[in-house]
Motif scaffolding. Sequence first.
Motif, PDB file in Angstrom:
ATOM      1  N   THR A 105       0.816  -1.211   0.000  1.00  0.00           N
ATOM      2  CA  THR A 105       0.000   0.000   0.000  1.00  0.00           C
ATOM      3  C   THR A 105       0.852   1.264   0.000  1.00  0.00           C
ATOM      4  O   THR A 105       0.328   2.362   0.023  1.00  0.00           O
ATOM      5  N   MET A 106       2.180   1.094   0.008  1.00  0.00           N
ATOM      6  CA  MET A 106       3.047   2.267   0.099  1.00  0.00           C
ATOM      7  C   MET A 106       3.857   2.436  -1.183  1.00  0.00           C
ATOM      8  O   MET A 106       4.134   1.488  -1.895  1.00  0.00           O
ATOM      9  N   SER A 107       4.285   3.681  -1.415  1.00  0.00           N
ATOM     10  CA  SER A 107       5.160   3.954  -2.546  1.00  0.00           C
ATOM     11  C   SER A 107       6.576   3.509  -2.194  1.00  0.00           C
ATOM     12  O   SER A 107       6.851   3.100  -1.061  1.00  0.00           O
ATOM     13  N   GLU A 110       7.846   5.729   0.544  1.00  0.00           N
ATOM     14  CA  GLU A 110       7.199   5.424   1.826  1.00  0.00           C
ATOM     15  C   GLU A 110       7.715   4.124   2.414  1.00  0.00           C
ATOM     16  O   GLU A 110       7.813   3.974   3.632  1.00  0.00           O
TER      17      GLU A 110
END
Lengths: 262, 355
Positions: A105-107, A110
């Motif tokens: 769910t993170m880049s 991130e």
Amino acid sequence: MMNATSTASTLSAENVSVWFGERQVLQDVNLVFPANQVTALIGPSGCGKSTFLRTLNRMHELIPSAGLAGRVLLDGQDIYDPSMDAVDVRIKIGMVFQKPNPFPTMSIKENILSGLKLSGRKITDADELVETSLRRASIWNEVKDRLGDQALSLSGGQQQRLCIARSLAMNPEVLLMDEPCSALDPGSTRRIEETIQELSASMTIVIVTHNMQQAQRVSDQTAFFLADENTPGGVVEFGSTENVFNQPIDPRTNDYVNGHFG
Amino acid sequence: MSNLASRQPWALSSNTFKLQLALVSTIPSIIGVLFVILGNLDFSIGLVGVFLPIQVLTVAAFGWRKARRRGLSDALLIFFTIFFSTLVLVLLLSVLGSVIFEGFKAMSPHFLYENNRYVGTTTSLEYGGVGHAILGTLLIVLLTTVAAVPLGIAMAVYLTQSQSKMRGVVRTVTQSLAGLPSVVAGLFVLAIMQFTHIERSGFTGALALFPLMLPTVARVAEESLRLVPPDLRMAALALGAPNYKAFFQVVLPAAKSGIITALLLGLARVVGETAPLILTINMNNTTNLNPFNGPIASLPTYVYSFLGSNYSSSQQRAWGAALVLLIVVGILFGSARLLSRKKSLKTKPAKKAKK
């Protein structure tokens, strides 16, 4: 750029025995991982080397039926001492898993910062930390223009190096790697091996591997684990990689490193 | 151009084959239609008695000719798949169609915002509307959701993350609760109301809907949390995350779309419930926005109270309210999906990195 400020530590295991429920899987493992050295743990599947690796940063205790005896010392301090917090131990002793597991769910960016966020530490210079970590994992050039992309958009090899970079952002004293290249192609494997060599200048590394050539290429010392049928596993031979592979003392080590079994 | 033709070598090549396929798929329906029209047969008899046997026979013959037994089984499987999918689709669309068709007659701007204060069974459709019922439904469902969704997610968290031995019991109870008839939930709350002398209100209605929504949310949320790879939690813990952060920042976001599905299925379970609301609230013809004081109208009870009437204007009110209920559900579902999509898009653009 490569300001490796972390001070590597010496990690040592004293008489470590491990149980899952009533079943003992490791018996009296005594190993010393000196600072700035790369130690390879080799041995056939099911001999307990991954389990042993997980005792080194208290990930082992997350398995409900797990049991442990013995001590694991980080610069002389027992990490299982009641006064030690498992969270603090894991911050100092990072881990890279067998399968790449970036947070979906993170880049990319991130993901690198996730460790600091998750452990509740302040991020002072995010951009610089991201760049330094990615450079140390030698993936910066491939992702510098797409730091906002989802981590899952990377290839498998890139994901694994992202996971290494994520651990490096925490500036660990020790880095544990559980077969980090087993899911990767030869090209990615080579790059990760180069990364390991560079990292050993600033940290202590323990790597589990099934690949004999890899152990020889990256490690300074090697421990050979073996478990006979229905008996707990243990260390058969431990010494410099040179000696373990070229002049093994135990005949079983000789058979294993020359591919006669396992 | 000849290269283009060879791009799909598995496409139907021979024209006779195409012709056979076309005949097999059209002739039975033509014969069926002819029988119904010329023979003055009932439609259902034409469908089951004429069309179905001819279609099965021709499909079987076609498959047999192509590849004997294997072709026969293949052809029959394909036919029945298409036949029953169409049947279900037609049934669903006709329900939807009749609601839209009948409901549209009652539709007008004032129908959406006026209440029923001065409406009797014979009042013309020019007066009154379902405004009070729309607000009531939203209010009651909101009240139920606010209570059931966090609790349902909490139950799902307990069922997936804890090692407690009570999990089996909790899961069994949740699953049997999921099959609870809604009337029983209503009766239960009604019994409590009579025992404690609590008056009918929007709150008691929400109380009756709560045990219907909770197990649905809990079960679907549990499934979606279970699908998150344990690796992710391990990775977070290995980075030095305390348990609660690993859960809230890694596991829960990874299960987000599943959790939203849980919310939607929970909404779907309660938004059209009639029986428990009739038992615990009954009806109200005026607008009431206080869920703790006096009855509140809702769309399902509105439909129920007008549909039984013999007067056409009342029946059309019911159809109109049913259409409004469908639209409200559509808007709720659409906005929830939109909300979930927007957030995941945020992380995608690579612009931030370039500066």
